[in-house]
Design an enzyme around this catalytic site. Sequence first.
Site, PDB file in Angstrom:
ATOM      1  CE  LYS A  45      -3.683  -0.775   2.183  1.00  0.00           C
ATOM      2  NZ  LYS A  45      -5.017  -0.504   2.765  1.00  0.00           N
ATOM      3  CE  LYS A 216     -18.628   6.926  11.993  1.00  0.00           C
ATOM      4  NZ  LYS A 216     -18.914   7.404  10.670  1.00  0.00           N
ATOM      5  CB  CYS A 272     -19.365   2.465   8.301  1.00  0.00           C
ATOM      6  SG  CYS A 272     -17.317   2.679   7.990  1.00  0.00           S
TER       7      CYS A 272
HETATM    8  P1  NAD Z   1      -9.127  -0.222   6.326  1.00  0.00           P
HETATM    9  O1  NAD Z   1      -9.280  -1.560   6.479  1.00  0.00           O
HETATM   10  O2  NAD Z   1      -8.944   0.534   4.565  1.00  0.00           O
HETATM   11  O3  NAD Z   1      -7.596   1.294   5.761  1.00  0.00           O
HETATM   12  C1  NAD Z   1      -6.836   0.428   8.101  1.00  0.00           C
HETATM   13  C2  NAD Z   1      -5.448   0.847   6.930  1.00  0.00           C
HETATM   14  O4  NAD Z   1      -5.044   0.411   8.706  1.00  0.00           O
HETATM   15  C3  NAD Z   1      -5.096  -0.500   6.298  1.00  0.00           C
HETATM   16  O5  NAD Z   1      -3.922   0.267   5.457  1.00  0.00           O
HETATM   17  C4  NAD Z   1      -4.368  -1.200   6.920  1.00  0.00           C
HETATM   18  O6  NAD Z   1      -2.944  -2.157   6.357  1.00  0.00           O
HETATM   19  C5  NAD Z   1      -3.479  -0.104   8.058  1.00  0.00           C
HETATM   20  N1  NAD Z   1      -2.933  -0.315   9.733  1.00  0.00           N
HETATM   21  C6  NAD Z   1      -3.606  -1.989   9.821  1.00  0.00           C
HETATM   22  N2  NAD Z   1      -2.795  -2.057  11.227  1.00  0.00           N
HETATM   23  C7  NAD Z   1      -1.947  -1.092  11.242  1.00  0.00           C
HETATM   24  C8  NAD Z   1      -0.549  -0.022  12.186  1.00  0.00           C
HETATM   25  N3  NAD Z   1      -0.722  -0.829  13.340  1.00  0.00           N
HETATM   26  N4  NAD Z   1      -0.466   0.452  11.848  1.00  0.00           N
HETATM   27  C9  NAD Z   1      -0.106   1.465  10.785  1.00  0.00           C
HETATM   28  N5  NAD Z   1      -1.314   1.186  10.300  1.00  0.00           N
HETATM   29  C10 NAD Z   1      -2.286  -0.381  10.023  1.00  0.00           C
HETATM   30  O7  NAD Z   1     -10.318   0.374   6.852  1.00  0.00           O
HETATM   31  P2  NAD Z   1     -10.733   1.887   6.995  1.00  0.00           P
HETATM   32  O8  NAD Z   1     -12.032   2.026   5.603  1.00  0.00           O
HETATM   33  O9  NAD Z   1     -10.031   2.983   6.225  1.00  0.00           O
HETATM   34  O10 NAD Z   1     -11.430   2.369   8.316  1.00  0.00           O
HETATM   35  C11 NAD Z   1     -10.520   3.070   9.275  1.00  0.00           C
HETATM   36  C12 NAD Z   1     -11.725   3.901  10.168  1.00  0.00           C
HETATM   37  O11 NAD Z   1     -12.513   4.583   9.875  1.00  0.00           O
HETATM   38  C13 NAD Z   1     -12.026   2.730  11.178  1.00  0.00           C
HETATM   39  O12 NAD Z   1     -12.755   2.263  12.383  1.00  0.00           O
HETATM   40  C14 NAD Z   1     -13.314   2.937   9.888  1.00  0.00           C
HETATM   41  O13 NAD Z   1     -14.535   2.529  10.506  1.00  0.00           O
HETATM   42  C15 NAD Z   1     -13.399   4.600  10.003  1.00  0.00           C
HETATM   43  N6  NAD Z   1     -14.478   4.868   9.251  1.00  0.00           N
HETATM   44  C16 NAD Z   1     -13.914   4.928   8.473  1.00  0.00           C
HETATM   45  C17 NAD Z   1     -14.825   5.413   6.743  1.00  0.00           C
HETATM   46  C18 NAD Z   1     -15.173   4.810   6.199  1.00  0.00           C
HETATM   47  O14 NAD Z   1     -15.922   5.168   4.603  1.00  0.00           O
HETATM   48  N7  NAD Z   1     -14.162   3.679   5.062  1.00  0.00           N
HETATM   49  C19 NAD Z   1     -15.768   6.329   7.454  1.00  0.00           C
HETATM   50  C20 NAD Z   1     -15.769   6.876   8.248  1.00  0.00           C
HETATM   51  C21 NAD Z   1     -14.190   6.030   9.329  1.00  0.00           C
END
Ligand code: NAD
Length: 447
Positions: A45, A216, A272
């Site tokens: 990534k 949230k 989500c």
């Molecule tokens: P995602 O799975 O797409 O992204 C998470 C990222 O974190 C991945 O790239 C992963 O490799 C990385 N990661 C994992 N462990 C890690 C570590 N120890 N150090 C650094 N990086 C690490 O998830 P997302 O959809 O981006 O969601 C992330 C958070 O945001 C969640 O809590 C979700 O509920 C919240 N959120 C998401 C959205 C959405 O639309 N996707 C909207 C609002 C809130």
Amino acid sequence: MPQQRPPAATPVLSVIGTGYLGATHAACMAELGFTVIGVDVDPDKVASLSAGVVPFFEPDLDDLLKRNIDAGRLSFTTSFAEAGEAADVHFICVGTPQQPGAYAADMSQVFGSISALAPHVSSTDVIVGKSTVPVGTADEIVDQLKNTAASGVDVVWNPEFLREGFAVQDTLKPDRLVVGLASERAEQVMRSVYAPLIADGVPFLVTDFPTAELVKVAANSFLATKISFINAMAEVCEAAGADVTMLATAIGYDPRIGNRFLSAGLGFGGGCLPKDIRAFMARAGELGAEEALTFLREVDQINLRRREHTVDLARKTLGGDLRGKVVTMLGATFKPDSDDVRDSPALDVAVAIYNAGAHVRVHDPKGLPNAERVYPHMDYRSDLDDAATGSDLLILGTEWREYRDLDPASLIDKVRNAVIIDGRNVLDPHLWRSAGWTYRALGRPTA
Ligand code: NAD
């Protein structure tokens, strides 16, 4: 003791976790003029983002990413040391998925990222949580930091409300900014980080940790409830021979109700809403407040019942047996303008129909690689005409624009059986029926 560094006038930002949320946040904050360094544990990534290629589909994000890398404001790394050294404010954007076999959130990415970051921050830094977490997490992080070099570093909770498909616009022009914090200094830093948005008139709400965390999950619970409410009405409409789309339009004119998020159909999915309402129920149980959220169990059940009902409708429409039938699912992603297939209703229905013995073809403008990775056994077709040709049943599972714009008169020559289930109530029944199709939808009369 954490290393000392004078607070910067314009803070440098790090974004830990560069998935859908983090990559968007990093690129948008760079667009606002900040120097931003993104950190992820996934080297592929990081390599892709560093090369200016967004490893998922999100409208407008590619341009933003490239522009800000070229301007020298945005970079990516796997090194927490590098990010700790370079940045003053660290946004935690890692995943909080549902634990397998339980309702609660798996918090290992959050606490893991804090452990990895803590040795590298300086005493004037601020750690800002954006991931969606169980209430109480910010306090747990403060406790976790106590035994590390980052003891005493300010923590802030700043929930994120962006919608996939509109992520860039939602980040650059959010409805509101919410920050839960415990010191004046943290507030000053957050005001400087969001100064361009505050200057644009975005409401900036300052509160405590638990309120910010709850905002949230409360917002997502409300949205999920609204969708399940209209889907419950769809069930009653089906039993009574009424039309839920007219019902929704009619009640939506009442401004106290409003017509947004009031579309009956296959229901909500994605990374989500489903996991957030389940984690909220689990956390309320831990806090002794489970009765307050028992309604969310029903919200979840109504939502999942729409998927089962669509499979039943498909079976009924095809004479009671799906075995050997060719069924084309239009849509694999949980919503249009995204490639995200996490907990996708369309894909779930496709898999159930596949498991019932049908030959299932899946078409989607953006989601096929992700869908195929999760369910390799179905027949994925990138060409819509090809996917429809010889089909016994089409199911519209995701409301992509190109499905809304389908021409029933030209499509009818391609299929074996002119039957469509409109799982999102976005097609014009009159148009499809007058072109010779059997049109079925959720919550609407059969003819
Ligand atoms: P995602 O799975 O797409 O992204 C998470 C990222 O974190 C991945 O790239 C992963 O490799 C990385 N990661 C994992 N462990 C890690 C570590 N120890 N150090 C650094 N990086 C690490 O998830 P997302 O959809 O981006 O969601 C992330 C958070 O945001 C969640 O809590 C979700 O509920 C919240 N959120 C998401 C959205 C959405 O639309 N996707 C909207 C609002 C809130």
